[in-house]
Design an enzyme around this catalytic site. Structure first.
Site, PDB file in Angstrom:
ATOM      1  N   SER B 319      10.000  90.018  59.390  1.00  0.00           N
ATOM      2  CA  SER B 319       9.173  88.901  58.913  1.00  0.00           C
ATOM      3  C   SER B 319       9.573  88.370  57.550  1.00  0.00           C
ATOM      4  O   SER B 319       9.134  87.297  57.148  1.00  0.00           O
ATOM      5  CB  SER B 319       7.708  89.334  58.860  1.00  0.00           C
ATOM      6  N   HIS B 362      -4.598  84.178  64.757  1.00  0.00           N
ATOM      7  CA  HIS B 362      -5.017  83.885  63.390  1.00  0.00           C
ATOM      8  C   HIS B 362      -5.883  82.625  63.296  1.00  0.00           C
ATOM      9  O   HIS B 362      -6.316  82.246  62.230  1.00  0.00           O
ATOM     10  CB  HIS B 362      -3.781  83.693  62.489  1.00  0.00           C
TER      11      HIS B 362
END
Lengths: 365, 615
Positions: B319, B362
């Site tokens: 990431s 999210h």
């Protein structure tokens, strides 16, 4: 130029020439073995180059009639003297003596050339005297011809080379003729002067003379060189240790092995037998030179050959005597064997003079 | 000239010359005979005693200091045993003599002798280093019986802190036959000790001194009679590194038994402050010639302790790659700071379902929130829009795919994929789905920690100073990676990413563990899968346990006018937020505590700070 056309092949002293060439090549072999670092053949290759230059100069000197050379002897003498003076101002200092002229990468010692021009002028002067014995006034002229370059070379700091002019003069004078009374007189005077001159010598020069008679005086200093040279030669024995096996020389005990002490490394590696062969070759060359003098057509020819013979004889005797420990160490090269361009070329040029005389030995062709 | 010359008298006199020549030569013959034959034994005996020994005087190598002048690499002198093979008469007797009194096996002795086979016979062979007092006494007592051995004090390397900064310092070793052929090692000879790794290797020429020698005359029993020549050795030049040993030690201690790497550099001038790699090795093992067994152990260790993971190993960035994606998106105008994406936990693209790490999703996220919480969905969609070429282009702009040109050898290039690469390497076309994986730093993209740290440095400052280990060496040096030394990105885009990275640490993002109260840290975590998801699904729980992910944290501080960039990777360390971020935090904390009053060169600027307070 008479004689060149017919004489080059028929009147050429092959034996003398080949003898000299063999010695020069043996020298190259010694230099090859003496190269400071294995794998560095630059000395060896340069020496081969100098030998070829020497052979060329030899043939060139031979091709000019020696009468022509003798007629112009004073010109040559004056030129070499100018070079000797010039060197005092423009010379390069190598190993403590300022006796080198350097052009580009090449170094040249005019003092070597001076040996030849002095021989030539002495022969020219003595040759025109039609007398069997020399007078005192002749000596005055002979002495000034010889002393002038000697003094210049001494100033350069090369006493050894300067002293070599005296025996050359002596050899030529003996042949030109000295009354026995005069010879005896010179001997007596020398014997008286020698102890006096002792006080004028430098300390290191006195040292050198002393240690020749007693090497134990100073085993590490001056005597060291000639002592190590004797050890090298002595340990070589009858047949030597073999080429490249001369450890005494290779390991750096013997100084200056490729120049002044080249005989030591050769003797160590090829032994008594090989060294005797080398000395015999020198003796053979000297006998040929005397023979050339004997058969020369005129007085100038006789004296030129005598001068050349003296030059080579005294260099060999003193150099080999030094490596054998019977002569004080003087820094002079062994003709044809030692590394060094000027000396090699000079010796070949001197042989060229003798070959010249031999070629033109008959009055009528 | 007279017309007629009577030269008979002169010719007669030539005989005197002839006779004297012959007489003198006879004298020479006689003396020659006397030396070589009559006194042969005497002179041969003298020649026997005339032995020269060349005692090598090894020059110590230059010292290596850290940035504060602390000595990291030093020299110590020890007694070494030398064998002069040219004076050895019976090899077996010599070896037996040595084995009787020394702690050494015949096998080792023969190995050493064999290795010295290419030396000149006159060059002594070191048979044992660092003799003990007992061994020295044993040898000295019997030296007259064994003149072929000699004890000499010689310098050797000592790495004062053992394995600390071992990968930077490197190690030394005997020059290899292959190295002897290389032009770089032209002036070395067999048996010389040269730098083999680390800065010992890079700056070998500088560190190498000039060996001296002592030429002595010895007698047949090896006793020194007198010196013939003495050339003193000259020590090599010292080096000062940019490393800070305090920070270095902290990083290495925190990594502890974990496998991983930490790199930190000064964002302003590219000076490397920390370069830590674990597991490490002790370079002192090499300073005394390393035995085959020890060497094999190091080579066969599955964790490869000899590798400098900061520069020699490339990893999947995970990431952390999202900040590069974000920059590419902003620069290309595909997104801006306000662009939102709704994350439902997964997204279907090209007939495949791509998951976010948060199963329930999210919700609607801005770029800042996507970085803050490391939302995959946002970057899947961004990746789809950017496409492979743009992703690869910006990766290269930030220095991925080429070595950074650090002053160490063996730097890895990493990998930035392209369609052509895929065709050549795998014989397959690039599938669009791969671009989606690539967007979150998975798939065929590999970065070294130092590359990733530099990319973060560019984002932090907009500049890319050359990274280097030698103090005062920021100008000259390697040309590798030179073309990306002047990346041009819009300052507001960089600022957007910096703000997002700050929120990762300070506003409840994935990097909270790196937060410091008095130092504004910004960063990004990453968790790179070592294996692909599809393989993962086939494994049991316990197998998964042992295959934990690589954990990344990359960051800089302070938020404004960054001073230090840090990259941490802990292999099999789980998530970046839990294992890498706390480690980075300690580096930031210690750096701040130590350097808060100093400028980039480490110079005290306290007086300036005081003045500002007064104003």
């Amino acid at each position: 130029m008479r004689g060149w056309e017919r004489g080059i092949l028929t009147q050429f002293d092959y034996a003398l020439f080949l003898g000299a060439l063999i010695l020069a090549l043996l020298g190259a072999l010694g230099i090859y073995n003496a190269s400071p670092d294995s794998g560095d053949y630059s000395f060896f290759l340069r020496h081969l180059l100098w030998i070829s230059v020497g052979v060329g100069v030899c043939l060139f000197v031979m091709s000019l009639d020696y009468h022509f050379l003798a007629d112009h002897a004073f010109l040559f003498y004056a030129s070499s003297t100018v070079l000797l003076i010039g060197i005092l101002f423009f010379g390069t200092e190598i190993n403590g003596s300022r006796s080198w002229l350097t052009f580009g990468g090449l170094s040249f010692q005019p003092s070597e050339l001076a040996k030849l021009t002095v021989i030539l002028l002495l022969a020219q002067y003595l040759g025109q005297l039609n007398e069997n014995y020399l007078e005192g006034r002749h000596f005055l002229i002979l002495a000034s011809i010889t002393l002038f370059p000697m003094i210049l070379i001494t100033i350069q700091g090369d006493l050894g080379t300067a002293l070599m002019f005296l025996p050359i003069l002596m050899g030529m004078v003996v042949v030109a003729g000295v009354k026995k009374q005069l010879l005896a007189g010179v001997l007596v005077v020398s014997l008286c002067v020698a102890p006096v001159s002792w006080f004028f010598l430098q300390d290191y020069q006195k040292q050198r003379i002393l240690v020749t008679f007693d090497p134990g005086l100073d085993p590490q200093g001056i005597g060291y060189q000639s002592r190590q040279s004797q050890i090298a030669i002595g340990s070589g024995g009858l047949f030597g240790k073999g080429l490249g096996q001369g450890l005494q020389s290779q390991l750096g005990f013997v100084p200056e092995i490729h120049t002044d002490f080249i005989f030591a490394i050769l003797a160590e590696e090829i032994g008594f037998v090989g060294s005797i062969l080398i000395l015999m070759l020198y003796l053979f060359i000297l006998m040929r030179l005397i023979h050339i003098a004997e058969t020369a057509r005129d007085r100038v020819g006789i004296l030129i050959s005598t001068g050349v013979a003296s030059l080579i004889f005294f260099h060999v005797a003193i150099n080999v005597g030094m490596t054998l420990g019977i002569v004080p160490p003087i820094g002079i090269p062994l003709p044809l064997l030692s590394y060094g361009g000027s000396a090699t070329v000079t010796v070949f040029a001197a042989l060229g003079l003798a070959l010249n005389v031999y070629q033109r030995r008959f009055v009528y062709f | 000239m007279p017309i007629f010359q009577d030269n008979r008298e002169l010719v007669r006199r030539l005989n005197w010359l002839r006779i004297s020549f012959v007489l003198v030569f006879v004298c020479l013959f006689a003396q020659l005979w006397s030396l070589t034959v009559l006194d042969f034994d005497y002179y041969q005996n003298l020649a026997e005693r005339n032995r020269v020994r060349i005692l090598p005087q090894i020059a110590p190598r230059g010292l290596i200091h850290d940035r504060e002048g602390r000595v990291l690499v030093d020299n110590v002198y020890g007694f070494n045993l030398l064998l002069f093979r040219d004076e050895m008469s019976d090899l077996d007797a010599t070896l037996q003599f040595l084995m009787d009194g020394l702690d050494i096996t015949e096998e080792v002795l023969r190995e050493r002798l064999k290795a010295a086979g290419s030396y000149s016979i006159y060059q002594p062979v070191v048979l044992k280093e660092n003799l003990s007092m007992e061994e020295t006494a044993y040898l000295l007592a019997r030296q007259s019986e064994h003149p072929e051995v000699e004890i000499l004090t010689q310098p050797r390397r000592i790495y004062r802190y053992g394995s600390l900064a071992a990968h930077v310092a490197g190690y030394v070793g005997e020059i290899s036959p292959a190295q002897l052929q290389e032009p770089e090692f032209r002036q070395y000879k067999a048996g010389d000790i040269v730098g083999q790794f680390g800065v010992e290797r890079t700056y070998n020429q500088t560190l190498t001194g000039r060996d001296g020698r002592r030429r002595v005359q010895v007698d047949s029993r090896g006793r020194i009679l007198h010196d013939l020549e003495q050339i003193d050795p000259i020590r090599g030049e010292d080096l000062t590194l940019t490393l800070d040993l305090d920070l270095q030690a902290t990083a290495e201690n925190l990594l502890g038994e974990d496998t991983g790497a930490v790199i930190a550099f000064d964002a302003r001038n590219g000076e490397i402050l920390v370069m830590a790699s674990r597991p490490a090795f002790d370079p002192n093992q090499f300073a005394i010639r390393i035995s085959r067994k020890e060497w094999d152990q190091l080579l066969e260790n599955p964790d490869h302790p000899l590798q400098n993971r900061t520069v020699q190993n490339a990893f999947s960035p995970g990431s952390t790659f999202k900040i590069i994606m974000a920059l590419a998106g902003l620069e290309r105008g595909i997104i801006d700071a306000e662009t939102t994406v709704t994350c439902k936990g997964s997204v279907d693209l090209y007939g495949h379902r791509f998951h976010c790490w948060k199963e329930e999703g999210h919700g609607e996220v801005t770029l800042l929130e996507a970085i803050q919480h490391s939302c995959n969905t946002y970057f899947y969609l961004l990746g789809q829009k950017l496409g492979l070429q743009e992703i690869a282009h910006f990766s290269r702009q930030l220095g991925l795919g080429v070595p950074v040109g650090i002053d160490l050898l063996g730097e890895a290039s990493g990998l930035v994929p392209s369609e052509e690469w895929k065709r050549q390497a795998r014989g397959e076309p690039w599938y669009p789905g791969e671009t989606i994986s690539l967007a979150i730093g998975q798939g065929p993209i590999l970065v070294t920690p130092i590359q990733l740290a530099r990319a973060v440095g560019i984002i932090a400052t907009g500049r890319s100073p050359r990274l280097h280990l030698l103090k005062g060496d920021s100008q000259q040096g390697s040309t590798a990676g030179r073309e990306l030394l002047s990346p041009v990105f819009a300052p507001e885009n960089l600022q957007t990413i910096r703000d997002a990275m700050w929120s990762v640490v300070n506003e409840g993002g994935t990097g909270q563990a790196a937060r410091l109260a008095n130092y504004q840290v910004a960063g990004k975590t990453g968790t790179a899968q070592i294996i692909s998801l599809s393989t993962r699904e086939q494994l049991s729980e316990s197998e998964l346990e042992s295959l934990e992910d690589n954990a990344w944290f990359v960051g800089f501080a302070p938020r404004d006018d960054p001073e230090i960039v840090v990259a941490v990777i802990v292999q099999r360390g789980g998530s970046g937020g839990s294992s890498a971020a706390p480690l980075a935090r300690e580096i930031f904390r210690l750096y701040h505590a130590k350097y808060k009053n100093r400028g980039p060169a480490g110079v005290e600027v306290a007086s300036q700070a005081n003045q500002e307070k007064k104003l």
